[in-house]
Motif scaffolding. Structure first.
Motif, PDB file in Angstrom:
ATOM      1  N   GLY A 157      66.912  -8.538  36.213  1.00  0.00           N
ATOM      2  CA  GLY A 157      67.430  -9.777  35.983  1.00  0.00           C
ATOM      3  C   GLY A 157      66.353 -10.898  35.651  1.00  0.00           C
ATOM      4  N   ILE A 158      65.138 -10.462  35.478  1.00  0.00           N
ATOM      5  CA  ILE A 158      63.985 -11.590  35.291  1.00  0.00           C
ATOM      6  C   ILE A 158      63.623 -11.580  33.710  1.00  0.00           C
ATOM      7  N   THR A 159      63.151 -12.405  33.191  1.00  0.00           N
ATOM      8  CA  THR A 159      62.871 -12.370  31.639  1.00  0.00           C
ATOM      9  C   THR A 159      61.421 -12.646  31.883  1.00  0.00           C
ATOM     10  N   GLY A 160      60.652 -12.338  30.527  1.00  0.00           N
ATOM     11  CA  GLY A 160      59.175 -12.588  30.437  1.00  0.00           C
ATOM     12  C   GLY A 160      59.000 -14.084  30.503  1.00  0.00           C
ATOM     13  N   ALA A 161      59.792 -15.005  30.124  1.00  0.00           N
ATOM     14  CA  ALA A 161      59.754 -16.453  30.052  1.00  0.00           C
ATOM     15  C   ALA A 161      59.657 -16.855  31.600  1.00  0.00           C
ATOM     16  N   GLU A 162      60.404 -16.296  32.309  1.00  0.00           N
ATOM     17  CA  GLU A 162      60.302 -16.708  33.713  1.00  0.00           C
ATOM     18  C   GLU A 162      59.028 -16.197  34.448  1.00  0.00           C
ATOM     19  N   ILE A 163      58.649 -15.014  34.133  1.00  0.00           N
ATOM     20  CA  ILE A 163      57.276 -14.674  34.668  1.00  0.00           C
ATOM     21  C   ILE A 163      56.271 -15.434  33.972  1.00  0.00           C
ATOM     22  N   ALA A 164      56.270 -15.810  32.889  1.00  0.00           N
ATOM     23  CA  ALA A 164      55.188 -16.612  32.276  1.00  0.00           C
ATOM     24  C   ALA A 164      55.212 -18.117  32.914  1.00  0.00           C
ATOM     25  N   ALA A 165      56.320 -18.530  33.304  1.00  0.00           N
ATOM     26  CA  ALA A 165      56.262 -19.862  34.057  1.00  0.00           C
ATOM     27  C   ALA A 165      55.692 -19.688  35.482  1.00  0.00           C
ATOM     28  N   LEU A 166      56.190 -18.604  36.268  1.00  0.00           N
ATOM     29  CA  LEU A 166      55.732 -18.327  37.486  1.00  0.00           C
ATOM     30  C   LEU A 166      53.937 -18.282  37.431  1.00  0.00           C
ATOM     31  N   PHE A 167      53.580 -17.459  36.501  1.00  0.00           N
ATOM     32  CA  PHE A 167      52.245 -17.197  36.434  1.00  0.00           C
ATOM     33  C   PHE A 167      51.629 -18.551  36.119  1.00  0.00           C
ATOM     34  N   GLY A 168      52.211 -19.281  35.065  1.00  0.00           N
ATOM     35  CA  GLY A 168      51.366 -20.648  34.761  1.00  0.00           C
ATOM     36  C   GLY A 168      51.200 -21.560  35.842  1.00  0.00           C
ATOM     37  N   ARG A 169      52.128 -21.482  36.819  1.00  0.00           N
ATOM     38  CA  ARG A 169      52.127 -22.294  38.012  1.00  0.00           C
ATOM     39  C   ARG A 169      51.135 -21.872  39.040  1.00  0.00           C
ATOM     40  N   MET A 170      50.950 -20.625  39.071  1.00  0.00           N
ATOM     41  CA  MET A 170      49.944 -20.033  40.115  1.00  0.00           C
ATOM     42  C   MET A 170      48.562 -20.073  39.456  1.00  0.00           C
ATOM     43  N   ARG A 171      48.168 -19.864  38.201  1.00  0.00           N
ATOM     44  CA  ARG A 171      47.063 -19.742  37.583  1.00  0.00           C
ATOM     45  C   ARG A 171      46.120 -21.115  38.028  1.00  0.00           C
ATOM     46  N   PRO A 172      46.558 -22.357  37.944  1.00  0.00           N
ATOM     47  CA  PRO A 172      45.454 -23.399  38.247  1.00  0.00           C
ATOM     48  C   PRO A 172      44.697 -23.321  39.753  1.00  0.00           C
ATOM     49  N   ARG A 173      46.159 -23.003  40.675  1.00  0.00           N
ATOM     50  CA  ARG A 173      45.382 -22.764  42.139  1.00  0.00           C
ATOM     51  C   ARG A 173      44.529 -21.755  42.265  1.00  0.00           C
TER      52      ARG A 173
END
Length: 490
Positions: A157-173
């Motif tokens: 049920g998940i896509t690589g784009a969704e994961i990339a978006a989640l990881f993109g939000r996590m990375r700065p913090r």
């Protein structure tokens, strides 16, 4: 018998055979003689052929078309059987068997290349594995995104784009927290000395029982790369021992116990059925990571563990439980993902996600993988990779074809953050129990609220039902900021 009953009886035998194949894999990583590798690859290929034939049997499609579900359990069962049937029928049996044969052989080649610190010894085999997995992905995707197709094996049920978006939000913090820690001037002392192999394993067994592992239905063995195997009433784990680093053994054990307890905690009515396994690897990781980190590395539990390790090994050379807690949670730019602190761990996963996604898409060639890994590692961690076993040869996943698996580790961390925030509110006395070496209030909460459901709900649904909130990265990042802010004064 009804079409539903016929389908379930047939599927139960398929599930049992899949457990047998899993046991072959466990044996291969633990006690199989090294000289048996070629024969084992043929055995695995033969088992995969049998399983593929059963999963694509035309009768399964006929039963699915006629079967009527009487309740939510039966509807979920049909949904999962149909998912496997649709996926498997897209992959030719010859290709499925070849993947099983090559990845079984590749595992041994990877282990030998890792021991020899020789990337060149592994690259031809990795190229072959990648070629087969790209062929499989193309067959499943039917014109869609190949990496997304592979992800469905691990996190439906998940896509690589969704994961990339989640990881993109996590990375700065994550990067900001890492920088603040590194600039804090606080340096917890490392654990030093040698710690007896047998004593480590004895304590590992004790920890496994404290975290709820049932040795009537499991066992602990040693492996190069710790893992959990099986479901139902036979769920086995492995760990590894490094005499200079007992945390490696102890926390690997707690981590794998989290996986095992998920499988052992599933409603027995679902055993040897489509619902009888953990619903996804991300949800699986939510259990193993919360057991290992939110419980096992908490200030309360490490206070107890300090006493247990002192009893087992004598003076640890640290100035009491608070210093020990800081040592357990010491932040440093280490090479090894499985040994990484909680701040760096997700950066390890983000690196692997980006690289394997590029491999599957064809944007990164196998011949360029080592250089790409080393360049990214230097950029993210500030140190150069010193040898292949600390670099691209450290993980077993790609050798056995697990492309799409790596991002589930960080998804699991995000799920764990949500779950544990709710658990804390529901179990206010948790720290009192953890300080006595008793994680059962937390593990019982996980069993009752999440583990028992097995595959009944989709991955995100089962987490959101238990956590009573929408999945997001926020609770995990808040937890990391609070925990490491206290330790490092940032």
């Amino acid at each position: 018998m009804s079409a539903y009953d016929d389908l379930i009886a047939f599927d139960r035998e398929t599930q049992a055979l899949a457990q047998v194949m899993g046991r072959l894999g466990w044996d291969q990583e633990t006690v199989m003689p090294r000289g048996a590798a070629d024969q084992r690859s043929d055995e695995m290929a033969a088992m995969e052929a049998v399983l593929h034939a059963r999963r694509t049997d035309p009768r399964v499609g006929e039963w699915l078309a006629k079967a009527e579900a009487a309740d939510d359990v039966e509807r979920a069962t049909l949904r999962l059987i149909e998912r496997v049937y649709r996926r498997t029928t897209k992959v030719p049996e010859k290709l499925a068997s070849q993947i099983a044969r090559v990845t079984s052989r590749a595992q041994g080649i990877w282990a030998e290349a890792r021991a020899a610190e020789s990337v060149s010894d592994f690259l031809p085999t990795l190229a072959e594995v990648l070629r087969l997995k790209r062929e499989e992905a193309a067959a499943i995707a039917e014109g869609g995104d190949a990496y997304d197709a592979l992800l469905q094996d691990y996190e439906p049920g998940i896509t690589g784009a969704e994961i990339a978006a989640l990881f993109g939000r996590m990375r700065p913090r994550l990067v900001d927290l890492r920088a603040r820690i590194m600039e804090s001037g606080v340096t917890p002392a490392p654990l030093q000395g040698r710690f007896d192999d047998k004593a480590q394993m004895a304590l590992a067994h004790d920890l496994a029982m404290r975290f709820g592992y049932d040795f009537r239905h499991g066992r602990i063995d040693k492996a190069v790369h710790p893992f959990s195997s099986g479901s139902g009433r036979d769920v086995r784990i492995t760990t590894r021992v490094v005499e200079t680093d007992p945390f490696n053994c102890l926390y690997s054990t707690i981590h794998e116990v989290g996986h095992a307890c998920y499988e052992l905690g599933i409603d027995p009515a679902y055993h040897l059925s489509a619902l009888g396994q953990g619903v996804s690897m991300g949800v699986h990781e939510s259990q193993s990571r919360s057991y290992e980190n939110q419980m096992g590395r908490s200030r309360a539990f490490t206070g107890w563990l300090y006493g247990a390790m002192t009893d087992q090994f004598g003076d640890l050379g640290l100035d009491g439980p608070e210093a020990f807690h800081a040592t357990v949670n010491r932040v440093q730019s280490g090479y090894i993902r499985t040994e990484a602190d909680e701040v760096h761990y997700n950066l390890h996963v983000l690196l692997r996600f980006d690289l394997e996604r590029a491999l599957i898409s064809g944007d990164l060639a196998v011949a360029d993988l080592e250089a790409a890994w080393n360049d990214r590692f230097k950029a993210d961690f500030g140190v150069a990779v010193d040898k292949p076993s600390n670099g691209m040869l450290q993980d077993v996943h790609w050798s056995v074809g697990l492309f799409g698996y790596f991002p589930t580790y960080t998804l699991g961390n995000a799920y764990a953050g949500c779950l544990f925030q709710t658990l804390r509110g529901d179990v206010p006395e948790l720290d009192v129990a953890l300080a006595m070496g008793d994680p059962s209030p937390a593990t019982s909460w996980m069993a009752a609220n999440l583990q028992t459901h097995g595959g009944l709900y989709e991955p995100r649904d089962v987490v959101e039902r238990a956590a009573r909130m929408k999945v997001s990265e926020g609770p995990l990042l808040d937890y990391l900021d609070a925990k490491f802010g206290a330790i490092y004064g940032v």
